[in-house]
Design a protein around this motif. Structure first.
Motif, PDB file in Angstrom:
ATOM      1  N   HIS A   1      33.433  49.360  43.842  1.00  0.00           N
ATOM      2  CA  HIS A   1      33.543  47.932  43.516  1.00  0.00           C
ATOM      3  C   HIS A   1      33.417  47.042  44.744  1.00  0.00           C
ATOM      4  N   ASP A   2      33.107  47.635  45.887  1.00  0.00           N
ATOM      5  CA  ASP A   2      32.978  46.887  47.131  1.00  0.00           C
ATOM      6  C   ASP A   2      31.907  45.809  47.008  1.00  0.00           C
ATOM      7  N   GLU A   3      32.259  44.603  47.473  1.00  0.00           N
ATOM      8  CA  GLU A   3      31.350  43.450  47.458  1.00  0.00           C
ATOM      9  C   GLU A   3      30.985  42.992  46.039  1.00  0.00           C
ATOM     10  N   ARG A   4      31.884  43.208  45.092  1.00  0.00           N
ATOM     11  CA  ARG A   4      31.646  42.776  43.709  1.00  0.00           C
ATOM     12  C   ARG A   4      32.699  41.782  43.276  1.00  0.00           C
ATOM     13  N   GLN A   5      32.323  40.947  42.310  1.00  0.00           N
ATOM     14  CA  GLN A   5      33.249  39.999  41.700  1.00  0.00           C
ATOM     15  C   GLN A   5      34.069  40.765  40.659  1.00  0.00           C
ATOM     16  N   VAL A   6      35.381  40.769  40.827  1.00  0.00           N
ATOM     17  CA  VAL A   6      36.249  41.475  39.893  1.00  0.00           C
ATOM     18  C   VAL A   6      37.386  40.575  39.433  1.00  0.00           C
ATOM     19  N   ALA A   7      37.965  40.979  38.316  1.00  0.00           N
ATOM     20  CA  ALA A   7      39.195  40.369  37.817  1.00  0.00           C
ATOM     21  C   ALA A   7      40.165  41.511  37.560  1.00  0.00           C
ATOM     22  N   THR A   8      41.398  41.310  37.931  1.00  0.00           N
ATOM     23  CA  THR A   8      42.430  42.316  37.701  1.00  0.00           C
ATOM     24  C   THR A   8      43.770  41.599  37.596  1.00  0.00           C
ATOM     25  N   HIS A   9      44.819  42.333  37.307  1.00  0.00           N
ATOM     26  CA  HIS A   9      46.124  41.673  37.195  1.00  0.00           C
ATOM     27  C   HIS A   9      47.232  42.564  37.738  1.00  0.00           C
ATOM     28  N   GLY A  10      48.327  41.917  38.120  1.00  0.00           N
ATOM     29  CA  GLY A  10      49.485  42.608  38.648  1.00  0.00           C
ATOM     30  C   GLY A  10      50.539  41.597  39.044  1.00  0.00           C
ATOM     31  N   VAL A  11      51.590  42.089  39.692  1.00  0.00           N
ATOM     32  CA  VAL A  11      52.699  41.248  40.146  1.00  0.00           C
ATOM     33  C   VAL A  11      52.518  40.972  41.636  1.00  0.00           C
ATOM     34  N   VAL A  12      52.711  39.725  42.026  1.00  0.00           N
ATOM     35  CA  VAL A  12      52.535  39.328  43.423  1.00  0.00           C
ATOM     36  C   VAL A  12      53.744  39.779  44.244  1.00  0.00           C
ATOM     37  N   ARG A  13      53.460  40.472  45.341  1.00  0.00           N
ATOM     38  CA  ARG A  13      54.486  40.927  46.293  1.00  0.00           C
ATOM     39  C   ARG A  13      54.047  40.499  47.694  1.00  0.00           C
ATOM     40  N   HIS A  14      54.977  40.588  48.647  1.00  0.00           N
ATOM     41  CA  HIS A  14      54.613  40.269  50.023  1.00  0.00           C
ATOM     42  C   HIS A  14      55.465  41.039  51.011  1.00  0.00           C
ATOM     43  N   PHE A  15      55.022  40.994  52.249  1.00  0.00           N
ATOM     44  CA  PHE A  15      55.742  41.581  53.366  1.00  0.00           C
ATOM     45  C   PHE A  15      55.626  40.604  54.519  1.00  0.00           C
ATOM     46  N   GLU A  16      56.709  40.433  55.284  1.00  0.00           N
ATOM     47  CA  GLU A  16      56.746  39.407  56.333  1.00  0.00           C
ATOM     48  C   GLU A  16      56.059  39.779  57.642  1.00  0.00           C
ATOM     49  N   ASP A  17      56.197  41.037  58.101  1.00  0.00           N
ATOM     50  CA  ASP A  17      55.725  41.364  59.436  1.00  0.00           C
ATOM     51  C   ASP A  17      54.868  42.617  59.440  1.00  0.00           C
ATOM     52  N   PRO A  18      53.567  42.512  59.479  1.00  0.00           N
ATOM     53  CA  PRO A  18      52.787  41.279  59.499  1.00  0.00           C
ATOM     54  C   PRO A  18      52.700  40.679  58.097  1.00  0.00           C
TER      55      PRO A  18
END
Length: 118
Positions: free
Chosen positions: A45-62
């Motif tokens: 799927h590299d360099e393709r327009q995709v749609a997907t779904h999930g829950v947003v998460r994050h990490f601070e450092d970095p």
């Protein structure tokens, strides 16, 4: 008298192919691709327009943001400032997917929408 055969104009052919691939709106078609598929076969799927779904998460450092599913399949999402307001929420995202062994799975946002909690 023999009729002359005209060869196609390469520029016109390229333009026609681009229009056929992108549709009338000028945008590349978007494929619905579940996170497990992006996680297990990202190069497809590299360099393709995709749609997907999930829950947003994050990490601070970095600092980085991603979406993930219940099985922890993940895709990093850019730009961070556009995905940050959805932290902890289920979302559907559309954008350009890229994969590299050094930088992983990344999606550059074009559209985002909140999903219902049900």
């Amino acid at each position: 008298m023999k009729a002359r055969r005209r060869s196609a104009n390469p520029t016109a052919v390229t333009l026609l192919v681009a229009l056929l691939l992108t549709g009338c709106g000028g945008e590349a078609p978007v494929s619905e691709v579940p996170l497990p598929v992006l996680a297990n076969n990202p190069a497809a799927h590299d360099e393709r327009q995709v749609a997907t779904h999930g829950v947003v998460r994050h990490f601070e450092d970095p600092l980085h943001y991603w979406i993930e599913d219940e099985d922890l399949n993940r895709v990093e999402v850019f730009p961070h400032e556009r995905i940050a307001p959805y932290l902890g929420e289920a979302v559907r995202v559309e954008g350009l997917f890229r994969f590299s062994r050094s930088e992983g799975r990344r999606l550059t946002l074009e559209r985002i929408e909140r999903l219902g909690s049900g």
